[in-house]
Design a protein around this motif. Structure first.
Motif, PDB file in Angstrom:
ATOM      1  N   ARG A   1      13.898   9.617  19.500  1.00 10.60           N
ATOM      2  CA  ARG A   1      12.493   9.282  19.261  1.00 10.60           C
ATOM      3  C   ARG A   1      12.052   8.256  20.305  1.00 10.60           C
ATOM      4  NH1 ARG A   1       8.625   8.906  14.568  1.00 10.60           N
ATOM      5  NH2 ARG A   1       7.239   7.187  15.036  1.00 10.60           N
TER       6      ARG A   1
ATOM      7  N   LYS B   1       5.731   0.075  17.345  1.00 10.31           N
ATOM      8  CA  LYS B   1       4.572  -0.669  16.827  1.00 10.31           C
ATOM      9  C   LYS B   1       4.993  -1.990  16.187  1.00 10.31           C
ATOM     10  CE  LYS B   1       1.943   2.674  18.060  1.00 10.31           C
ATOM     11  NZ  LYS B   1       1.587   2.580  19.484  1.00 10.31           N
TER      12      LYS B   1
ATOM     13  N   ILE C   1       8.258  -2.282   9.358  1.00 14.46           N
ATOM     14  CA  ILE C   1       6.879  -1.916   8.999  1.00 14.46           C
ATOM     15  C   ILE C   1       6.694  -1.792   7.489  1.00 14.46           C
ATOM     16  CG2 ILE C   1       6.169  -0.813  11.161  1.00 14.46           C
ATOM     17  CD1 ILE C   1       6.829   1.893   9.978  1.00 14.46           C
TER      18      ILE C   1
ATOM     19  N   ASP D   1      -6.044  11.196   4.302  1.00 11.80           N
ATOM     20  CA  ASP D   1      -5.921  10.881   2.877  1.00 11.80           C
ATOM     21  C   ASP D   1      -5.212   9.545   2.665  1.00 11.80           C
ATOM     22  OD1 ASP D   1      -7.254  13.035   1.854  1.00 11.80           O
ATOM     23  OD2 ASP D   1      -5.465  14.260   1.512  1.00 11.80           O
ATOM     24  N   ILE D   2      -4.154   9.316   3.424  1.00 12.98           N
ATOM     25  CA  ILE D   2      -3.381   8.079   3.238  1.00 12.98           C
ATOM     26  C   ILE D   2      -4.217   6.849   3.576  1.00 12.98           C
ATOM     27  CG2 ILE D   2      -1.448   6.735   4.174  1.00 12.98           C
ATOM     28  CD1 ILE D   2       0.330   9.001   3.812  1.00 12.98           C
TER      29      ILE D   2
ATOM     30  N   GLY E   1       6.939  11.146   5.667  1.00 16.63           N
ATOM     31  CA  GLY E   1       6.646  12.494   6.159  1.00 16.63           C
ATOM     32  C   GLY E   1       5.164  12.805   6.312  1.00 16.63           C
TER      33      GLY E   1
ATOM     34  N   VAL F   1      12.581   9.965   7.233  1.00 21.89           N
ATOM     35  CA  VAL F   1      12.031  10.633   8.415  1.00 21.89           C
ATOM     36  C   VAL F   1      12.601   9.990   9.672  1.00 21.89           C
ATOM     37  CG1 VAL F   1       9.936  11.156   9.688  1.00 21.89           C
ATOM     38  CG2 VAL F   1       9.902  11.149   7.201  1.00 21.89           C
TER      39      VAL F   1
ATOM     40  N   TYR G   1       2.087   7.594  13.331  1.00 24.19           N
ATOM     41  CA  TYR G   1       2.257   6.696  12.178  1.00 24.19           C
ATOM     42  C   TYR G   1       1.119   6.920  11.191  1.00 24.19           C
ATOM     43  CZ  TYR G   1       5.520   3.862  14.933  1.00 24.19           C
ATOM     44  OH  TYR G   1       6.585   3.426  15.665  1.00 24.19           O
TER      45      TYR G   1
ATOM     46  N   ASP H   1      -7.129   6.635   0.764  1.00 28.12           N
ATOM     47  CA  ASP H   1      -6.627   6.210  -0.552  1.00 28.12           C
ATOM     48  C   ASP H   1      -6.360   4.704  -0.570  1.00 28.12           C
ATOM     49  OD1 ASP H   1      -6.735   8.764  -1.516  1.00 28.12           O
ATOM     50  OD2 ASP H   1      -4.586   9.145  -1.438  1.00 28.12           O
ATOM     51  N   SER H   2      -5.673   4.222   0.465  1.00 33.41           N
ATOM     52  CA  SER H   2      -5.325   2.795   0.474  1.00 33.41           C
ATOM     53  C   SER H   2      -6.574   1.942   0.693  1.00 33.41           C
ATOM     54  CB  SER H   2      -4.265   2.494   1.533  1.00 33.41           C
ATOM     55  OG  SER H   2      -4.744   2.778   2.825  1.00 33.41           O
TER      56      SER H   2
ATOM     57  N   ALA I   1       0.825  -1.219   0.000  1.00 39.48           N
ATOM     58  CA  ALA I   1       0.000   0.000   0.000  1.00 39.48           C
ATOM     59  C   ALA I   1       0.856   1.265   0.000  1.00 39.48           C
ATOM     60  CB  ALA I   1      -0.956  -0.005   1.187  1.00 39.48           C
ATOM     61  N   SER I   2       1.860   1.269   0.856  1.00 39.61           N
ATOM     62  CA  SER I   2       2.707   2.446   0.967  1.00 39.61           C
ATOM     63  C   SER I   2       3.576   2.605  -0.288  1.00 39.61           C
ATOM     64  CB  SER I   2       3.549   2.287   2.230  1.00 39.61           C
ATOM     65  OG  SER I   2       4.533   3.231   2.301  1.00 39.61           O
TER      66      SER I   2
ATOM     67  N   GLU J   1       2.784   1.559  -3.276  1.00 36.07           N
ATOM     68  CA  GLU J   1       1.891   1.964  -4.365  1.00 36.07           C
ATOM     69  C   GLU J   1       1.669   3.475  -4.347  1.00 36.07           C
ATOM     70  OE1 GLU J   1      -1.318  -0.724  -4.765  1.00 36.07           O
ATOM     71  OE2 GLU J   1      -2.409   0.488  -6.223  1.00 36.07           O
ATOM     72  N   ARG J   2       1.521   4.025  -3.149  1.00 41.26           N
ATOM     73  CA  ARG J   2       1.315   5.459  -3.008  1.00 41.26           C
ATOM     74  C   ARG J   2       2.509   6.239  -3.558  1.00 41.26           C
ATOM     75  NH1 ARG J   2      -2.221   8.483  -0.203  1.00 41.26           N
ATOM     76  NH2 ARG J   2      -1.530  10.645  -0.086  1.00 41.26           N
TER      77      ARG J   2
ATOM     78  N   ILE K   1      -8.553   1.525  -2.542  1.00 33.70           N
ATOM     79  CA  ILE K   1      -7.986   0.503  -3.428  1.00 33.70           C
ATOM     80  C   ILE K   1      -8.324  -0.897  -2.912  1.00 33.70           C
ATOM     81  CG2 ILE K   1      -5.819  -0.524  -4.238  1.00 33.70           C
ATOM     82  CD1 ILE K   1      -4.673   2.351  -4.340  1.00 33.70           C
TER      83      ILE K   1
ATOM     84  N   LEU L   1      -2.320   2.365   6.878  1.00 31.16           N
ATOM     85  CA  LEU L   1      -2.775   1.981   5.540  1.00 31.16           C
ATOM     86  C   LEU L   1      -3.453   0.620   5.588  1.00 31.16           C
ATOM     87  CD1 LEU L   1       0.482   3.104   5.236  1.00 31.16           C
ATOM     88  CD2 LEU L   1      -0.338   3.287   2.904  1.00 31.16           C
ATOM     89  N   ILE L   2      -4.309   0.350   4.591  1.00 37.14           N
ATOM     90  CA  ILE L   2      -4.929  -0.967   4.468  1.00 37.14           C
ATOM     91  C   ILE L   2      -4.403  -1.625   3.193  1.00 37.14           C
ATOM     92  CG2 ILE L   2      -7.105  -2.224   4.198  1.00 37.14           C
ATOM     93  CD1 ILE L   2      -8.442  -0.049   5.877  1.00 37.14           C
TER      94      ILE L   2
ATOM     95  N   VAL M   1       1.554  14.346   5.811  1.00 31.35           N
ATOM     96  CA  VAL M   1       0.734  14.694   4.653  1.00 31.35           C
ATOM     97  C   VAL M   1      -0.367  15.611   5.176  1.00 31.35           C
ATOM     98  CG1 VAL M   1      -0.893  13.782   2.939  1.00 31.35           C
ATOM     99  CG2 VAL M   1       1.252  12.574   3.386  1.00 31.35           C
TER     100      VAL M   1
END
Lengths: 271, 199
Positions: free
Chosen positions: A75, A243, A214, B117-118, B107, A70, B91, B121-122, A27-28, A30-31, B125, B94-95, B109
């Motif tokens: 952290r 996570k 992740i 949006d993230i 970063g 990032v 974090y 969007d996912s 998913a990430s 694809e974005r 889809i 997303l799916i 959004v």
């Protein structure tokens, strides 16, 4: 259709350049592909595959898109507090200490660790390896320049983590840029390492691999965790992101929970 | 305000509800989630904007008041009916196409992590026409493009009536960015969902 095209794109990249993104969480990825598609004004992903195959410079752009840059200093301060108050007691029993920051991006976590070790008297006997596959990030990390306006937040994190003086003690400021002291830098080796194809390069007492897994699917997570396990000394420590966990991994049985909330694991004694 | 149901040739089967909310979110979510029954047929996934904290107050607050199980979304977890998943702070959520969660720390959004949006969007889809998206109160623009993605895949788009929102910017922006199937006052949203999905 889009799913099929992306699968083809990743196969093409693997064939042409040897980078294996086929086991990234989709998913990430694809974005990022769609974002690049729009920026490059390409009509579809197949057109992008073609451009990547024939234009290495365009592939470099794609690589840059895919690498996560990032990061921040200290952290999750409670993790560093636990390292300071507990893990360091174990590290102090060794005459030499190797630490590995996997996927270090622009290096903030490596500098955080150097500062912590300095205050615990461990830095002179330590070598910190900080690796990433993004050379641009590594260049920035090696320089050790960061924006000064981020420092108040970082200093707050540092103090929450049990910091003993002030972050400003470790850097020089010029305008809006700070530069970390050579007294920290000389203990850190920034180097290119690609988890998708490179091997173990040293025996580590402590490995940081936070918010790297992740991005991977279960298959790649397992092979990376296996690599990290192989790189650890007997009773070595592994730290994951807040996570992330080993719970569903094939490597689970090799590790015991050292600190749950902090996601600190330790290789079992009876391996 | 009476709700006029849009005429459709067939009633689609919905599989998931995603919600985006920013400033004013605690009150808005408290008016919706606790009013849904334990056999509410869809899993619910929420991106609320808030500060990065380790302890998730919002999860325990809503869980105490709801008959659905409210929990923090975790990587690789299958998305199940009867559960309300909250995006962890700090974090992006997303799916994946196999209907499991993934996270990223790319970063911000729309100045936000997690970003609506993230998620939208996912999810669009992954679920295509079986997705319902809902934008609630908020003071920024996040979620509008995500709602447009849901429309693109023929999912159902819902927006809180800006007049009933503590902060109207986010729902207003969504309405002016994309086609919205229903604009609903806050007090009517849970009833609307129950009628749409359970009757």
């Amino acid at each position: 259709m889009q799913h099929f095209e992306i699968t083809q794109l990743l196969e093409a990249i693997y064939f042409r350049y040897g980078y294996d993104f086929r086991h990234y969480a989709r998913a990430s990825l694809e974005r990022k592909v769609i974002n690049r598609l729009r920026l490059a004004k390409l009509v579809n992903i197949s057109a992008m595959t073609c451009k990547i195959l024939y234009e290495p410079s365009f592939f470099n752009l794609f690589l840059k898109d895919m690498s996560v840059t990032v990061t921040e200093m200290f952290r999750d301060p409670y993790v560093f507090k636990k390292i300071r108050t507990s893990v360091c007691q174990h590290l102090k029993t060794y005459s030499r200490v190797n630490i590995w920051h996997v996927g270090c991006a622009t290096g903030e976590e490596a500098y955080s660790m150097a500062i912590l070790l300095d205050e615990e008297g461990l830095l002179p006997r330590t070598r910190i390896y900080a690796t990433d596959y993004n050379n641009h990030s590594l260049e920035l990390a090696t320089r050790g320049n960061y924006k000064a306006d981020k420092m108040p937040q970082y200093n707050e994190n540092y103090l929450k983590s049990g910091g003993k003086s002030s972050l400003s003690h470790y850097y020089q400021q010029q305008g809006n840029i700070i530069n970390f002291d050579d007294s920290l830098k000389k203990y850190i080796t920034f180097a290119n390492h690609n988890l998708m194809k490179d091997q173990v390069f040293a025996q580590m007492h402590l490995v940081f691999c936070r918010n790297v897994l992740i991005y991977f699917d279960a298959t790649l997570q397992n092979s990376v965790l296996n690599l990290l396990k192989e790189s650890l000394i007997h009773r070595g420590f592994l730290i994951l992101g807040d996570k992330e966990s080993l719970d569903f991994s094939q490597q689970r049985e090799y590790f015991e929970n050292y600190a749950n909330k902090e996601r600190i694991y330790r290789l079992c004694a009876n391996l | 305000m009476p709700i006029k149901k849009e005429s459709t040739d067939f009633a689609p089967t919905y599989e998931a509800l995603v919600i985006g909310v920013s400033a004013g979110g605690l009150k808005a979510l408290s008016a919706i989630i606790p009013s849904l029954p334990s056999d509410f047929p869809l899993p619910i996934v929420i991106v609320p904007h808030r500060k990065h904290e380790t302890e998730d107050y919002l999860v325990s607050y809503l869980n105490k008041r709801s008959s659905l199980t409210v929990l923090s979304a975790s990587i690789g977890a299958p998305i199940k009916q009867g559960c309300v998943y909250i995006a962890p702070s700090g974090y992006h959520l997303l799916i994946e196409r196999d209907k499991t969660f993934s996270l990223s720390i790319d970063g911000k959004v729309n100045y936000s992590i997690p970003s609506i949006d993230i998620l939208f969007d996912s999810a669009a889809i992954a679920y295509q026409e079986t997705l319902i998206g809902l934008i609630l109160t908020g003071a920024n623009n996040d979620g509008s493009l995500g709602l447009r993605s849901i429309n693109f895949y023929h999912g159902l788009s819902l927006v809180q009536d800006p007049k009933s929102a503590e902060f109207s910017v986010m729902p207003q922006t969504a309405i002016s960015t994309t086609h919205v199937n229903y604009i609903l006052p806050l007090v009517d949203i849970s009833d609307f969902l129950i009628r749409l999905l359970m009757e």
